[in-house]
Design an enzyme around this catalytic site. Structure first.
Site, mmCIF file in Angstrom:
data_model
loop_
_atom_site.group_PDB
_atom_site.id
_atom_site.type_symbol
_atom_site.label_atom_id
_atom_site.label_comp_id
_atom_site.label_asym_id
_atom_site.label_seq_id
_atom_site.Cartn_x
_atom_site.Cartn_y
_atom_site.Cartn_z
ATOM 1 N N GLY A 1 0.834 -1.210 0.000
ATOM 2 C CA GLY A 1 0.000 0.000 0.000
ATOM 3 C C GLY A 1 0.864 1.253 0.000
ATOM 4 C CG ASP B 1 -6.808 -4.158 -10.784
ATOM 5 O OD1 ASP B 1 -6.438 -5.082 -10.045
ATOM 6 O OD2 ASP B 1 -7.938 -3.644 -10.727
HETATM 7 O O1 KDG Z 1 -8.970 -3.991 -8.227
HETATM 8 C C1 KDG Z 1 -10.157 -3.264 -8.546
HETATM 9 C C2 KDG Z 1 -11.210 -4.265 -8.859
HETATM 10 O O2 KDG Z 1 -11.446 -5.011 -7.705
HETATM 11 C C3 KDG Z 1 -12.487 -3.598 -9.284
HETATM 12 O O3 KDG Z 1 -12.333 -2.995 -10.554
HETATM 13 C C4 KDG Z 1 -13.661 -4.513 -9.302
HETATM 14 O O4 KDG Z 1 -12.822 -6.413 -10.437
HETATM 15 C C5 KDG Z 1 -13.355 -5.960 -9.493
HETATM 16 C C6 KDG Z 1 -13.749 -6.860 -8.424
HETATM 17 O O5 KDG Z 1 -14.165 -7.959 -8.764
HETATM 18 O O6 KDG Z 1 -13.613 -6.512 -7.256
#
Ligand code: KDG
Length: 316
Positions: free
Chosen positions: A225, A255
């Site tokens: 983080g 991501d």
């Molecule tokens: O990392 C972000 C994702 O968690 C978000 O875009 C939504 O893919 C997703 C999830 O399933 O939580």
């Protein structure tokens, strides 16, 4: 086989409604889905990327297809499924950071199965990226991910795995079992301390890195983080600090980190160089609301690296 793609990812894209700050009643329309965020981040940074999924034959599915086209992400691995809906989620913001509420049960992507994975697409890529979320959404989608991993191994495509444990999607014991299985074939693993703690009880970063290597991951990038990340290749452990920014929304930052890392690894950077660029990209991605809109471009990342007194890796 000649590698004509830097990466291909498999998983579920989502439509996003992101609250414009704690307590706000208006929500910004946008896009999410961890693996989709990853390929878009990589593509914005200059990677050749493709996606494997399903979307519904609805307005949201068409909006996602248009998004990938505008972002340069190849979609020959995406099927439009009549009669099924595209999943969506709401992001709200509070004192504990962001929280997700999903509307995705039975979505088109969750109906994916192992026949959705085109071998030629996986074989054409240097990296296959998948995540715990891709495995959590349904057993058939999980089969598709395992099939993609097997095809990657068969075709000399390296496997990247983001743990992305979402307790709302599946129980911890199943997530842990799938993580262990996937890590056996994994070149690059992206866990975070909180997630591994929920799955294994481990809290010490050194223990988490060791657990990950013992499970099979060759390189581990442990996300800490605001404290940055730890990059471990086994023999070498490097700590990289995070870049300080005025963050408003961390949705999708992990991501973006994965996408940036894979983009620079595919270009020939080593793991530490790649993670240095990824740290910057992920920090920049938190300056606006939404998982996709604020994803940075290559020139911004390179300028920040330069400002840190480090020469950016300009290889494409
Ligand atoms: O990392 C972000 C994702 O968690 C978000 O875009 C939504 O893919 C997703 C999830 O399933 O939580």
């Amino acid at each position: 086989m000649t590698k004509t793609l830097d990466l291909v990812a498999i998983g579920e894209p989502l439509i996003e409604f992101n609250q414009r700050g704690a307590g706000a009643r208006d929500y910004l329309f946008g896009y999410g889905g961890d693996t989709s965020n990853c390929v878009i981040a990589a593509s914005r940074l200059g990677a050749r990327a493709a996606y494997i999924s399903r979307v519904g034959d609805d307005g949201f599915g068409r909006a996602l297809m248009a998004l990938w086209a505008s972002e340069g992400v190849q979609t020959q691995g995406v099927t439009i499924q009549p009669g099924a809906a595209t999943g969506l989620y709401f992001v709200s913001h509070g004192p504990q950071g962001h929280e997700f509420e999903y509307r995705r049960a039975g979505s088109a992507a969750s109906q994916m199965d192992s026949r959705d994975v085109p071998e030629s697409l996986v074989a054409a890529a240097k990296w296959l990226h998948c995540s715990g979320i891709s495995q959590a959404i349904s057993t058939s989608a999980c089969d598709a991910v395992l099939q993609a991993v097997a095809l990657a191994r068969k075709n000399g495509t390296l496997v990247s795995y983001d743990l992305n444990f979402r307790p709302r999607l599946w129980p911890a014991p199943r997530a842990l079992a799938l993580a262990r299985q996937t890590l056996q074939d994994c070149e690059l693993f992206f866990p975070s301390v909180d997630e591994v703690e929920l799955l294994t009880g481990l809290t010490d970063p050194a223990d988490i890195v060791k657990w990950s290597h013992d499970a099979g991951a060759k390189t581990v990038i442990l996300k800490l983080g605001a404290r940055g990340c730890l990059v471990s290749t086994g023999p070498e452990l490097t700590r990289l600090p995070a870049m300080a920014v005025q963050a408003v929304d961390a949705t999708g930052a992990g991501d973006c980190f994965a996408g940036a890392c894979l983009r620079w690894l595919a270009a020939g950077s080593d793991a530490v160089q790649a993670a240095r660029h990824a740290n910057v990209a992920a920090a920049l991605s938190t300056r606006g609301f939404g998982a996709v809109d604020p994803l940075p471009r290559r020139a911004e990342v390179e300028a920040c690296i330069k400002a840190q007194g480090v020469e950016p890796d300009r290889r494409s």
